[in-house]
Enzyme design. Structure first.
Site, PDB file in Angstrom:
ATOM      1  N   TYR A 189       0.871  -1.179   0.000  1.00  0.00           N
ATOM      2  CA  TYR A 189       0.000   0.000   0.000  1.00  0.00           C
ATOM      3  C   TYR A 189       0.905   1.225   0.000  1.00  0.00           C
ATOM      4  O   TYR A 189       1.513   1.555   1.016  1.00  0.00           O
ATOM      5  CB  TYR A 189      -0.880  -0.061   1.250  1.00  0.00           C
ATOM      6  N   LYS A 231      -1.575  -1.527  -3.946  1.00  0.00           N
ATOM      7  CA  LYS A 231      -2.574  -0.468  -3.998  1.00  0.00           C
ATOM      8  C   LYS A 231      -1.801   0.823  -4.225  1.00  0.00           C
ATOM      9  O   LYS A 231      -1.067   1.305  -3.354  1.00  0.00           O
ATOM     10  CB  LYS A 231      -3.384  -0.396  -2.708  1.00  0.00           C
TER      11      LYS A 231
END
Length: 299
Positions: A144, A172
Site C-alpha cells: 500500500y 494499492k
C-alpha cells in the site's frame, strides 16, 4: 496465487450509538456481493481501524468473513465466498509480525500493508520491513503506497525489489506517479490496483488489474460495469460510465474519507452517519450535496 483483479471495496465500519453496527456491516457485505465486486478490504483506512481497539478489530473482521461466506452458502447464490483482504498497519515491525501470526489461520485473501508511518525509514529499512512481514505471512501481501498518509513513499527500485518476494503479489497504488504506475505495469510481477479513485480509468486502460475504490460504496454495479467494459475493450462504453461516475468520486473525497461516503450511505438508509474522533461527520453543505446525489441516482 490469489487474484487481485477487479473492483475491491475498502469497507467502512458502521457505528450506532458509538458501537460497531454489525447488522449494518453484514448488510453492506451482502450488498456488495450482489453487486459483483471482486472482493472487500477489511480494516483498511476507510474502515477507521485506528479508532477501533483490538477486540473491535477482530469482531469487525469476523463479521465480514462470516457474511462473505454466508452469502456464498445461500441457497440462491452460485458463487464462491467473497475474498477479503485485511489491512495491517503500524510502524513497529515486531508488533506487526504478531498481528500477521494472528491472521495466518484465517480464511483471508491476503494482507494489505502500508509503509511504516511517521518514522519515515530509509528505503533499505522499508525493504527489510516488508520482507520480514511477507516471510511471516501465510497469505499473499498487497503493498500500500500512500505517502500522503505515511510520510514516506515506496520508491520504484524498492517496489521492484519487493516484487521478487514470492508472497508479495500486488500493490494499492496511491502515490500519484504515472511513471511508477506504468513501470510496475510493464514489469508485470505485481498486480497494480488504483488506489486513487479518479485513476481507475487510466490505470485499467494502461493494463492495471483494477482498483480498491472507497467511492464504489455507492453504485458499486457501475464500477463493476466500468471495469468489465474496459477489460473487454469497450472503450467508449467505459468512458461514458467513468464520466458519469466522476461527480460521485469527487464528492466522495471532497472532505476527509470516510465522512462523505458515510453521509451518502446514511442519507439512503444503509448506515448511521457516525464516525469516531478525530474523524468528524461531513459538513452540512457537503451532506446536502450528497443527499441530492442519493436522490437522483439509483442505489
Amino acid at each position: 496465487m490469489s487474484d487481485f483483479s477487479g473492483i475491491w471495496i475498502p469497507l467502512i465500519t458502521p457505528f450506532a450509538n458509538g458501537a460497531v453496527d454489525h447488522a449494518a456491516l453484514r448488510a453492506l457485505v451482502r450488498r456488495y456481493a450482489d453487486a459483483g465486486v471482486a472482493g472487500l478490504v477489511a480494516l483498511g483506512t476507510t474502515g477507521e481501524p485506528a479508532t477501533l481497539d483490538a477486540a473491535e478489530q477482530d469482531a469487525v473482521l469476523a463479521t465480514i468473513l462470516d457474511a462473505a461466506q454466508a452469502d456464498a452458502n445461500a441457497a440462491d447464490a452460485q458463487r464462491r465466498p467473497l475474498p477479503v483482504l485485511v489491512g495491517v498497519s503500524g510502524n513497529h515491525t515486531a508488533s506487526m509480525l504478531a498481528r500477521i501470526e494472528q491472521l495466518n489461520p484465517l480464511p483471508i485473501a491476503g494482507v494489505l500493508i502500508a509503509a511504516p508511518y511517521y518514522t519515515r525509514p530509509a528505503q533499505d529499512g522499508i525493504v527489510a520491513h516488508f520482507s520480514a512481514l511477507a516471510d511471516a505471512s501465510a497469505h499473499p501481501v498487497v503493498l500500500y503506497d500512500i505517502p500522503q498518509r505515511t510520510g514516506v513513499r515506496l520508491e520504484l527500485d524498492t517496489l521492484l525489489t519487493l516484487a521478487a518476494h514470492p508472497r508479495i503479489q500486488a500493490i494499492k497504488d496511491c502515490a500519484g506517479s504515472l511513471d511508477t504506475t506504468l513501470a510496475l505495469i510493464r514489469d508485470g510481477r505485481l498486480q497494480v490496483l488504483a488506489g486513487n479513485d479518479l485513476e481507475v480509468f487510466s490505470t485499467v486502460c494502461a493494463g492495471g488489474s483494477g482498483a480498491i475504490a472507497a467511492s464504489a460504496h455507492w453504485r458499486p454495479e457501475r464500477f463493476v460495469a466500468l471495469y468489465r467494459a474496459l477489460t473487454e475493450g469497450k472503450l467508449d462504453e467505459g468512458r461514458r460510465i467513468f464520466h458519469a461516475l466522476v461527480p460521485q468520486i469527487q464528492l466522495a473525497f471532497a472532505e476527509p474519507n470516510p465522512a462523505p461516503m458515510k453521509a451518502l450511505l446514511a442519507a439512503t438508509g444503509w448506515v448511521r452517519n457516525e464516525l469516531r474522533l478525530p474523524m468528524t461527520r461531513a459538513s452540512a453543505a457537503l451532506t446536502e450535496r450528497l443527499a441530492a446525489l442519493g436522490e437522483t441516482l439509483p442505489r
